[in-house]
Design an enzyme around this catalytic site. Structure first.
Site: not given
Ligand code: NAP
Length: 500
Positions: A174, A273, A307, A481
């Site tokens: 995102n 995060e 997020c 962060e």
């Molecule tokens: P996600 O599905 O958890 O993926 C995040 C990252 O983890 C991606 O690079 C993903 O790779 C990787 N990943 C997925 N499964 C994995 C595994 N088994 N082992 C290692 N890495 C793995 O999240 P998203 O859909 O990309 O992002 C949205 C989420 O991020 C939301 O929940 C949002 O709230 C959160 N977010 C939090 C913050 C914060 O600062 N708190 C900031 C931004 C976003 P792939 O892309 O290949 O699946």
């Protein structure tokens, strides 16, 4: 592999891009960035334009062996990088800051094409990412320690801080550049090398950033970037490998929990995060124009895919109707379209699954009694678009009050008392951020202190700032962060007892 590191394009499926768009996509290296060189892979990972659903290009898809090669490079580079004088590290980070700003238009276009956010937001993200490099360049030269006498006398305590070591950095789609910058800049400032795994859907922004860092003077092996379609297979061996000393992850709570379990096996240091479920509280003594501005910013940033997005908007009963009408009027006026089109504010969602999720959540809220004031129906235009939507009378048992909507849907409920507002705001396992709108300072501070979140926006709808500590409590994460504490995530404290 050509000079730009790209040879794996799927030309036959390419989206019809104009010349500037094509040039921006072509300018990004498409390989794996390992030990300062671009490597090809026999496997291609396609990158799509969510506004059209068509393939923009493809990048090299890393296998587990590539991940281990990246870790080997980061490990080999660690000692020299840690020994590099902080001022020299800072100078490199500052060069990266300037280079990002100088190249903002190209980088923003790449980001918009692969992720969908409107160009002005993408430019804003490049500037935000650049600011992390400036901030941590400034922090790199302020790694202080301590010297104090033992209480019983006879010895002295020296306290110093050392880089934690080779770090694994995993980022979401995102904010495809800023979430990486928020980790890479402090890691490098602290003296850590890293292996970065960008999100599968948005690798281009990170690959472009890697090229800029190399150009700015980051030595070979200090930053390595591996994109993959199989993150589990790539990352699990890296976490299990004793050479990795740190995992910094930004993404969903579900994946964060899985990675924490893996990290427990080697007691690896982590920063997490994770997801949010931000409440936005509007009290009847709020400046309603300011509250609507704030809600619009907190809801619509990144097309609701943040997020920090206001997930539950709770408005005191006396002003609820007026607030909802004004917000709906503002949201109705937001032009929707491809992020590259002038004036567009609402781009596409990241993919068809995201649209289906939003549709399901809106339907569920409707079944439970919510009223649709605006939107609520997918349009038939191609691409993964969902229109700005305002729901009122949303009951707390609606599914969208308990899960990240991640779309342009403002879900409004009402409350009567301050106690009720705080209790309902806190009634979630998440605790990233909350927003409070009131003109009463005492109430504002009381509510801010009572909210179980890592951050609160008081009369403002945006909290992200490289100079402020960003992070959550409860299931929204561990660590911070940015700010003066951001660098601590990549440092270990060492105490040396000295007999005198
Ligand atoms: P996600 O599905 O958890 O993926 C995040 C990252 O983890 C991606 O690079 C993903 O790779 C990787 N990943 C997925 N499964 C994995 C595994 N088994 N082992 C290692 N890495 C793995 O999240 P998203 O859909 O990309 O992002 C949205 C989420 O991020 C939301 O929940 C949002 O709230 C959160 N977010 C939090 C913050 C914060 O600062 N708190 C900031 C931004 C976003 P792939 O892309 O290949 O699946």
């Amino acid at each position: 592999m050509d000079e730009s590191g790209g040879s794996t394009g799927l030309r036959e499926h390419e989206a019809p891009l104009d010349a500037a768009e094509r040039a921006a996509i072509d300018s990004v290296p498409k390989g794996l960035f390992i030990d300062g060189a671009w490597r090809d892979s026999p496997v291609a990972l396609p990158v799509l334009d969510p506004a059209t659903g068509r393939t923009l290009c493809s990048v090299a898809d890393a296998r587990p062996a590539d991940g281990l090669a990246a870790l080997a490079a980061a490990t080999a580079a660690q000692a020299d990088w840690a020994r590099t004088p902080p001022r020299a590290r800072a100078d490199i980070l500052m060069r990266a800051h300037h280079a990002l700003l100088a190249d903002a238009d190209r980088l923003a276009l790449v980001m918009t094409l692969e992720m969908g956010k409107p160009l002005p937001e993408a430019r804003g993200e490049v500037a935000y990412a650049a600011e992390f490099f400036r901030w941590f360049a400034e922090e790199a030269v302020r790694l202080d320690g301590g010297y104090l006498p033992a209480p019983a006398g006879g010895s002295r305590f020296l306290v110093t801080r050392q880089p934690v070591g080779p770090s694994l950095l995993i980022t979401p789609w995102n904010f495809p550049m800023a979430m990486g910058a928020r980790k890479i800049a402090p890691a490098l400032a602290a003296g850590c090398t890293c292996v970065v795994k960008p999100a599968e859907q948005t690798p281009l922004s990170m690959l472009a950033l890697a090229a800029i860092l190399a150009e700015a003077g980051v030595p070979a092996g200090v930053v390595n970037v591996v994109s993959t379609a199989d993150p589990g297979a790539l990352i699990a061996p890296l976490i299990a490998d004793a050479r990795s000393r740190k995992l910094s992850f930004t993404g969903s709570t579900a994946v964060g929990k899985l990675l924490l379990e893996q990290c427990a096996r080697t007691v690896m240091r982590t920063s997490m995060e994770l997801g949010g479920n931000a409440p936005l509280l509007v009290f009847d003594d709020a400046d309603l124009d300011e509250a609507v501005d704030g809600a619009l910013a907190a809801k619509m940033r990144n097309i609701g895919q943040a997020c920090t997005a206001a997930n539950r908007i709770l408005v005191q009963r006396g002003v609820a109707e007026a607030f909802a009408e004004r917000l709906a009027e503002r949201m109705a006026a937001l032009p929707m379209g491809r992020g590259t089109e002038p004036g567009v504010v609402v781009g596409p969602l990241i993919d068809a699954d995201a649209v289906a999720k939003v549709e399901r959540l809106v339907a569920d809220a409707g079944r439970r009694g919510a009223r649709v004031l605006l939107g609520g129906q997918v349009t038939d235009r191609p691409g993964t678009f969902y229109p700005p939507t305002v729901l009122t009378d949303v009951p707390d048992d609606a599914e969208l009050c308990h899960t990240e909507i991640f779309g342009p849907v403002a879900a409004i409920g009402t409350f009567d008392t301050e106690e009720e507002a705080v209790a309902r705001a806190n009634d979630t396992p998440y605790g990233l951020v909350a927003y409070v709108f009131t003109e009463n300072l005492r109430r504002g501070l009381r509510v801010c202190e009572a909210l179980e979140t890592g951050m609160v926006g008081l009369n403002q709808g945006v909290v992200s700032n490289p100079a402020a500590p960003f992070g959550g409590v409860k299931e929204s994460g561990l660590g911070r962060e940015g700010g003066s504490v951001g660098i601590d995530e990549f440092l270990e404290i060492k105490y040396i007892g000295v007999k005198v």
